[in-house]
Enzyme design. Structure first.
Site, PDB file in Angstrom:
ATOM      1  N   ASP A   1       4.762  -5.821   9.788  1.00 17.58           N
ATOM      2  CA  ASP A   1       5.844  -5.522  10.724  1.00 17.58           C
ATOM      3  C   ASP A   1       5.771  -6.414  11.959  1.00 17.58           C
ATOM      4  OD1 ASP A   1       6.997  -3.628   9.136  1.00 17.58           O
ATOM      5  OD2 ASP A   1       6.100  -1.910  10.150  1.00 17.58           O
TER       6      ASP A   1
ATOM      7  N   THR B   1      -0.622   7.603  -1.052  1.00 15.22           N
ATOM      8  CA  THR B   1      -1.947   7.541  -1.686  1.00 15.22           C
ATOM      9  C   THR B   1      -2.843   6.484  -1.049  1.00 15.22           C
ATOM     10  OG1 THR B   1      -1.229   5.850  -3.252  1.00 15.22           O
ATOM     11  CG2 THR B   1      -0.915   8.150  -3.911  1.00 15.22           C
TER      12      THR B   1
ATOM     13  N   ASP C   1       0.621  -2.550  12.377  1.00 16.57           N
ATOM     14  CA  ASP C   1       1.044  -2.984  11.042  1.00 16.57           C
ATOM     15  C   ASP C   1       1.277  -4.491  11.073  1.00 16.57           C
ATOM     16  OD1 ASP C   1       2.830  -1.593   8.417  1.00 16.57           O
ATOM     17  OD2 ASP C   1       2.890  -3.737   8.862  1.00 16.57           O
TER      18      ASP C   1
ATOM     19  N   ARG D   1       0.853  -1.171   0.000  1.00 12.17           N
ATOM     20  CA  ARG D   1       0.000   0.000   0.000  1.00 12.17           C
ATOM     21  C   ARG D   1       0.894   1.227   0.000  1.00 12.17           C
ATOM     22  NH1 ARG D   1      -4.509   1.180   4.567  1.00 12.17           N
ATOM     23  NH2 ARG D   1      -2.665   1.636   5.782  1.00 12.17           N
TER      24      ARG D   1
HETATM   25  C1  PRP Z   1      -1.252  -4.250   4.738  1.00 12.89           C
HETATM   26  C2  PRP Z   1      -2.143  -5.456   4.923  1.00 12.89           C
HETATM   27  C3  PRP Z   1      -2.995  -5.419   3.687  1.00 12.89           C
HETATM   28  C4  PRP Z   1      -3.165  -3.947   3.448  1.00 12.89           C
HETATM   29  C5  PRP Z   1      -4.537  -3.532   3.879  1.00 12.89           C
HETATM   30  O1  PRP Z   1      -0.239  -4.512   3.858  1.00 12.89           O
HETATM   31  O2  PRP Z   1      -1.428  -6.658   5.066  1.00 12.89           O
HETATM   32  O3  PRP Z   1      -2.423  -6.054   2.562  1.00 12.89           O
HETATM   33  O4  PRP Z   1      -2.165  -3.273   4.242  1.00 12.89           O
HETATM   34  O5  PRP Z   1      -4.763  -2.206   3.585  1.00 12.89           O
HETATM   35  P1  PRP Z   1      -5.862  -1.722   2.533  1.00 12.89           P
HETATM   36  O6  PRP Z   1      -7.106  -2.508   2.835  1.00 12.89           O
HETATM   37  O7  PRP Z   1      -6.002  -0.276   2.864  1.00 12.89           O
HETATM   38  O8  PRP Z   1      -5.344  -1.958   1.163  1.00 12.89           O
HETATM   39  P2  PRP Z   1       0.928  -3.452   3.539  1.00 12.89           P
HETATM   40  O9  PRP Z   1       0.543  -2.596   2.388  1.00 12.89           O
HETATM   41  O10 PRP Z   1       1.311  -2.761   4.820  1.00 12.89           O
HETATM   42  O11 PRP Z   1       2.104  -4.366   3.003  1.00 12.89           O
HETATM   43  P3  PRP Z   1       2.962  -5.505   3.744  1.00 12.89           P
HETATM   44  O12 PRP Z   1       2.047  -6.679   4.007  1.00 12.89           O
HETATM   45  O13 PRP Z   1       3.988  -5.819   2.729  1.00 12.89           O
HETATM   46  O14 PRP Z   1       3.510  -4.924   5.016  1.00 12.89           O
HETATM   47  N1  URA Z   2      -2.443  -2.484   7.185  1.00 13.02           N
HETATM   48  C1  URA Z   2      -2.038  -2.916   8.415  1.00 13.02           C
HETATM   49  O1  URA Z   2      -1.095  -3.705   8.525  1.00 13.02           O
HETATM   50  N2  URA Z   2      -2.706  -2.447   9.481  1.00 13.02           N
HETATM   51  C2  URA Z   2      -3.729  -1.600   9.397  1.00 13.02           C
HETATM   52  O2  URA Z   2      -4.310  -1.215  10.428  1.00 13.02           O
HETATM   53  C3  URA Z   2      -4.125  -1.171   8.114  1.00 13.02           C
HETATM   54  C4  URA Z   2      -3.470  -1.635   7.022  1.00 13.02           C
END
Ligand code: PRP
Ligand code: URA
Length: 209
Positions: free
Chosen positions: A203, A108, A200, A104
């Site tokens: 993380d 944006t 997160d 994400r």
């Molecule tokens: C997080 C989570 C989802 C997304 C959800 O991933 O694991 O994939 O955010 O957010 P949304 O519904 O607003 O799209 P992130 O983009 O942080 O990536 P990562 O899993 O690589 O940390």
């Molecule tokens: N992605 C995450 O990992 N946590 C949130 O709360 C939203 C998006």
């Protein structure tokens, strides 16, 4: 129209409490995410078809049920979806696993696709797309788009925690996709994080920051 299932089972809710707790460390967080995913997989597979076969018990011949060869594909959205896969495979060990890489954009909040690898027989499989978090819904919608573009016909979406905003976005974009949630939270904050959420997910699973 898509159906939304929120699992209020006490075991799931208990484990989710410790997943949310900021004092839960990486090792325990990973274990709990897998355990909740396994419990959710138990419910999500409730509609799997069975057939009767004849077997012999030590006392007589009997008709008994076996799964009738449904092909399942589990699709974690990278990264955090990976944390749910082992728990699901404990219950459905024959499932194939594909991967969709999305992150994400922090400015944006829109999803950016960077990797897709799916089982070759996409059209014949029933897919479960998994991600711990459904926040704005952008990542889930994009992952499902990506699967459909490649021929997938039967898709379910499963997450641990969802924001109401994200659920509406997925329902609107994919009315044919049922959504399975362990907890439906209150709202998103201004940075697109789920409140109260768990922070997160990537993380916390992988110990990065
Ligand atoms: C997080 C989570 C989802 C997304 C959800 O991933 O694991 O994939 O955010 O957010 P949304 O519904 O607003 O799209 P992130 O983009 O942080 O990536 P990562 O899993 O690589 O940390
Ligand atoms: N992605 C995450 O990992 N946590 C949130 O709360 C939203 C998006």
């Amino acid at each position: 129209m898509a159906k939304v299932y929120v699992f209020d089972h006490p075991l799931i809710q208990h484990k989710l409490t410790y997943i949310r707790d900021k004092n839960t460390g990486t090792k325990e967080f990973r274990e709990l995410v897998n355990e909740v995913s396994m419990l959710m997989a138990f419910e999500i597979t409730r509609d799997m078809p069975t057939e009767d076969i004849e077997i012999e018990t030590p006392v007589c011949v009997a008709k008994a049920k076996v799964l009738s060869g449904k092909k399942i594909g589990v699709i974690p959205i990278l990264r955090a979806g990976i944390g749910m896969v082992d728990g699901i495979l404990k219950l459905i060990p024959a499932a194939k696993v594909g991967h969709i890489g999305l992150y994400r954009d922090p400015e944006t909040l829109l999803p950016v696709e960077y990797y897709v690898k799916l089982p070759s027989d996409v059209e014949e499989r029933d897919f479960i797309v998994v991600d711990p978090m459904l926040a704005t819904g952008g990542s889930a919608v994009e992952a499902i788009n990506s699967l459909k573009k490649r021929g997938a016909k039967h898709i379910k979406f499963m997450c641990l925690i969802a924001a109401p905003e994200g659920v509406e976005v997925v329902k609107e974009a994919h009315p044919d996709v049922d959504i399975f949630i362990a907890a439906l939270d209150e709202k998103l904050n201004e940075k697109g994080y789920i409140i109260p959420g768990l922070g997160d997910a990537g993380d916390r699973l992988f110990g990065t920051k």
